[in-house]
Scaffold this motif. Structure first.
Motif, PDB file in Angstrom:
ATOM      1  N   ARG A 149       0.800  -1.236   0.000  1.00  0.00           N
ATOM      2  CA  ARG A 149       0.000   0.000   0.000  1.00  0.00           C
ATOM      3  C   ARG A 149       0.830   1.283   0.000  1.00  0.00           C
ATOM      4  N   GLU A 150       2.151   1.192   0.028  1.00  0.00           N
ATOM      5  CA  GLU A 150       2.983   2.387  -0.046  1.00  0.00           C
ATOM      6  C   GLU A 150       3.266   2.715  -1.511  1.00  0.00           C
ATOM      7  N   PRO A 151       2.981   3.952  -1.963  1.00  0.00           N
ATOM      8  CA  PRO A 151       3.154   4.299  -3.383  1.00  0.00           C
ATOM      9  C   PRO A 151       4.610   4.236  -3.847  1.00  0.00           C
ATOM     10  N   VAL A 152       4.776   3.803  -5.102  1.00  0.00           N
ATOM     11  CA  VAL A 152       6.069   3.774  -5.775  1.00  0.00           C
ATOM     12  C   VAL A 152       5.884   4.522  -7.087  1.00  0.00           C
ATOM     13  N   PRO A 153       6.668   5.583  -7.361  1.00  0.00           N
ATOM     14  CA  PRO A 153       6.461   6.365  -8.590  1.00  0.00           C
ATOM     15  C   PRO A 153       6.696   5.545  -9.856  1.00  0.00           C
ATOM     16  N   THR A 154       5.693   5.492 -10.735  1.00  0.00           N
ATOM     17  CA  THR A 154       5.810   4.861 -12.058  1.00  0.00           C
ATOM     18  C   THR A 154       4.819   5.552 -12.986  1.00  0.00           C
ATOM     19  N   SER A 155       4.867   5.214 -14.261  1.00  0.00           N
ATOM     20  CA  SER A 155       3.883   5.711 -15.216  1.00  0.00           C
ATOM     21  C   SER A 155       3.413   4.537 -16.061  1.00  0.00           C
ATOM     22  N   LEU A 156       2.291   4.727 -16.758  1.00  0.00           N
ATOM     23  CA  LEU A 156       1.651   3.714 -17.603  1.00  0.00           C
ATOM     24  C   LEU A 156       0.975   2.638 -16.750  1.00  0.00           C
ATOM     25  N   THR A 157      -0.177   2.161 -17.236  1.00  0.00           N
ATOM     26  CA  THR A 157      -0.875   1.074 -16.550  1.00  0.00           C
ATOM     27  C   THR A 157       0.042  -0.139 -16.399  1.00  0.00           C
ATOM     28  N   THR A 158       0.673  -0.535 -17.501  1.00  0.00           N
ATOM     29  CA  THR A 158       1.690  -1.579 -17.459  1.00  0.00           C
ATOM     30  C   THR A 158       2.987  -0.942 -17.951  1.00  0.00           C
ATOM     31  N   PRO A 159       3.980  -0.757 -17.077  1.00  0.00           N
ATOM     32  CA  PRO A 159       5.213  -0.079 -17.491  1.00  0.00           C
ATOM     33  C   PRO A 159       5.916  -0.804 -18.637  1.00  0.00           C
ATOM     34  N   GLU A 160       6.809  -0.067 -19.331  1.00  0.00           N
ATOM     35  CA  GLU A 160       7.622  -0.673 -20.382  1.00  0.00           C
ATOM     36  C   GLU A 160       8.456  -1.804 -19.787  1.00  0.00           C
ATOM     37  N   ALA A 161       8.834  -2.756 -20.638  1.00  0.00           N
ATOM     38  CA  ALA A 161       9.466  -3.992 -20.178  1.00  0.00           C
ATOM     39  C   ALA A 161      10.655  -3.783 -19.242  1.00  0.00           C
ATOM     40  N   PRO A 162      11.634  -2.910 -19.550  1.00  0.00           N
ATOM     41  CA  PRO A 162      12.769  -2.745 -18.631  1.00  0.00           C
ATOM     42  C   PRO A 162      12.347  -2.230 -17.260  1.00  0.00           C
ATOM     43  N   THR A 163      11.438  -1.225 -17.255  1.00  0.00           N
ATOM     44  CA  THR A 163      10.946  -0.687 -15.983  1.00  0.00           C
ATOM     45  C   THR A 163      10.196  -1.746 -15.206  1.00  0.00           C
ATOM     46  N   LEU A 164       9.390  -2.534 -15.917  1.00  0.00           N
ATOM     47  CA  LEU A 164       8.603  -3.572 -15.263  1.00  0.00           C
ATOM     48  C   LEU A 164       9.495  -4.616 -14.608  1.00  0.00           C
ATOM     49  N   GLN A 165      10.502  -5.098 -15.337  1.00  0.00           N
ATOM     50  CA  GLN A 165      11.382  -6.120 -14.776  1.00  0.00           C
ATOM     51  C   GLN A 165      12.217  -5.564 -13.613  1.00  0.00           C
TER      52      GLN A 165
END
Length: 522
Positions: A149-165
């Motif tokens: 429940r603690e926020p982590v800054p990201t963008s896009l519903t599903t981040p780009e592959a490098p960010t996601l991994q």
């Protein structure tokens, strides 16, 4: 955790070739030339206007991943760093990123939710139930990323592959055991989730959306189907079969261990409302039947669509072995930002903000409000707008869905982006007027003014709703993001109306006193 991986190894994984020293190693990767870390792999993708290879010189990358076009551009400018050349960067980037970041999803339990509507709510239900069961949970989706429940800054519903991994690796290092994520059709089509192992894939429903990206509904369906059939498929599937698209998706997932869920008809897991008696405008009592056992609980979210979301979430939790009773105890405490979120400032009518931005979703939230007003003389007012630079064919359909069900429809701007806002509004209004020629349909070129108008219109016992932005806190006009929060604006408008009413009441009281005094003096 990341590893130093040689280009030779990555070339084997990606099916590409290395120009230059193949023994060079990288320990990170990314698409953003401004944020790439030294020693990383810069993924230079073809863009709609400029190829990413043109930005490679500005990066501290140890090597560059690109396609044939990008390689030609790099050679032309005398690039001396090693280049990993592949046929299709997006098809391989997820696999490359997963290798660099140590395949974190092999050590996590990942639950992916796809569909047109309900992804966010279903993911929040899953998060609440898993946390209640004692797991450490990461959440990735439309409202952002959270770790317990603690926020982590990201963008896009599903981040780009490098960010996601990289995000998966971070979650793993912080003790996360389960990840719940929304999986958009864009992510599936563009390969953002390649390299991600899904324990369970869930499908909610399909209705018109994103036809600016997918040429047809069939193409849209096929993009979603990639989570259940093919190299990106989850290990198990849970599919809501309330609509025909869901029934088709169940057939596509036939090769997987499959759980069908439904709110009508027969299925492996069914959800039913216990009674038609209101338990409150923001909750509903349900029974969920699974494996021969019925579980009763109170869902703190209204609407038939949320009953389906609860069934899907329960099915996905059961698919990883979680006891439904334990899971549903956690669900009873869920709160989803911007989804049928009630704004209460002491007014004598219902005020709601919702993320609905598709014709079917608008119809569903208005039907829910109408059901809450059943047996009363209450009216419904709605503020609705459509986004710019997106699927234009759904704009009149959104207007029609609103005007068919609401007593007042105020058409305004959503995120016009680079389009003329008046042109967007005209398309929505056209659909509204065709659907309800005698309806009260108004236009406001300011979203704040539209909210003021619907709130000022409301009488005791009515319901008003602002749809389209939900949890979002910005409005994109041109290429500039302006702070705008429907919830804040609704609260402000309500406060102003209440303050005005209080002032009028106070003035009336003083006038009465003055009248009495004057009569006594006379």
């Amino acid at each position: 955790m990341t590893s130093s991986i040689s280009l030779e190894r990555l070339a084997d994984i990606a099916g590409g070739r290395v120009i230059g020293d193949a023994s060079v190693t990288v320990d990170s990767c990314g698409l953003n030339s401004a944020t790439l870390a030294p020693g990383g792999l810069f993924a230079a993708l073809p863009g709609t206007r400029v190829h990413g290879a043109r930005y490679a010189a500005d990066t501290p990358a140890a090597a560059i991943l690109t396609d044939e076009e990008g390689q030609t551009l790099l050679v032309e400018v005398g690039e001396s760093r090693p280049i990993l050349v592949v046929e299709d960067i997006r098809a391989t980037l997820g696999l490359v990123a997963a290798e660099i970041y140590g395949h974190p999803t092999e050590k996590l339990t990942v639950l992916g939710v796809t569909g047109t509507s309900g992804k966010t709510t279903t993911s929040y239900l899953l998060e609440a139930g898993l946390l209640h069961a004692g797991y450490s949970v990461g959440l990735i989706g439309t409202t952002g990323t959270r770790i317990n429940r603690e926020p982590v800054p990201t963008s896009l519903t599903t981040p780009e592959a490098p960010t996601l991994q990289e995000l998966f690796a971070r979650m793993l290092s912080e003790g996360v055991t389960h990840v719940v994520m929304e999986v958009s059709s864009h992510a599936l089509e563009l390969g953002r989730v390649r390299g991600t192992r899904f324990d369970v894939g869930g499908f909610s429903n399909l209705s018109q959306d994103h036809l600016d990206f997918h040429p047809t509904m069939e193409d849209y369906f096929e993009a979603k189907a990639a989570l259940f059939d093919g190299p990106q498929a989850a290990e198990r599937a849970v599919i809501c079969v309330d609509d025909d698209w869901g029934k088709r998706m169940a057939k596509r997932a036939a090769a997987l261990p499959l759980t069908r869920v439904a709110t009508q008809g027969e299925a492996d897991i069914t959800a039913r409302q216990l009674s038609t008696e209101a338990t409150g405008a923001q909750q509903v009592d349900l029974t969920i039947a699974a494996s021969g056992t019925s579980y009763e609980f109170r869902l703190p979210l209204p609407g038939e669509f949320n009953i389906a979301n609860a069934a899907l979430a329960t099915g996905m939790a059961a698919a990883i072995g979680l006891d439904p009773q334990t899971f549903l105890e956690g669900v009873e405490k869920v709160a989803v930002p911007g989804r049928m979120e009630r704004i209460d400032r002491g007014q004598d009518f219902v005020a709601v903000v919702d993320y609905a931005h598709k014709p079917a979703a608008i119809a569903a939230v208005l039907d829910t409000l109408r059901g809450q007003l059943e047996g009363t003389s209450g009216r419904i007012g709605i503020v609705v707008g459509a986004g710019g630079d997106r699927d234009s064919s759904k704009r009149p359909l959104m207007g029609a869905a609103a005007a068919k069900r609401a007593d007042l429809t105020v058409v305004t701007d959503d995120n016009p982006r680079t389009e003329d806002p008046a042109t967007i509004r005209a398309a929505v209004i056209k659909g509204a007027r065709e659907a309800n020629p005698d309806g009260d349909i108004r236009e406001a070129d300011s979203r704040a003014a539209a909210i003021d108008e619907v709130v000022a219109w409301a009488r005791p016992g009515d319901a008003v709703i602002v749809v389209g932005k939900g949890h979002e806190v910005g409005q994109l006009i041109g290429e500039t993001m302006h702070h705008f929060d429907d919830r804040e604006e609704m609260a402000r408008a309500l406060d102003e109306v209440l303050r005005h009413s209080a002032n009028q009441a106070s003035a009336g009281y003083r006038d009465s006193d003055d009248d009495s005094q004057s009569k006594e003096d006379a």
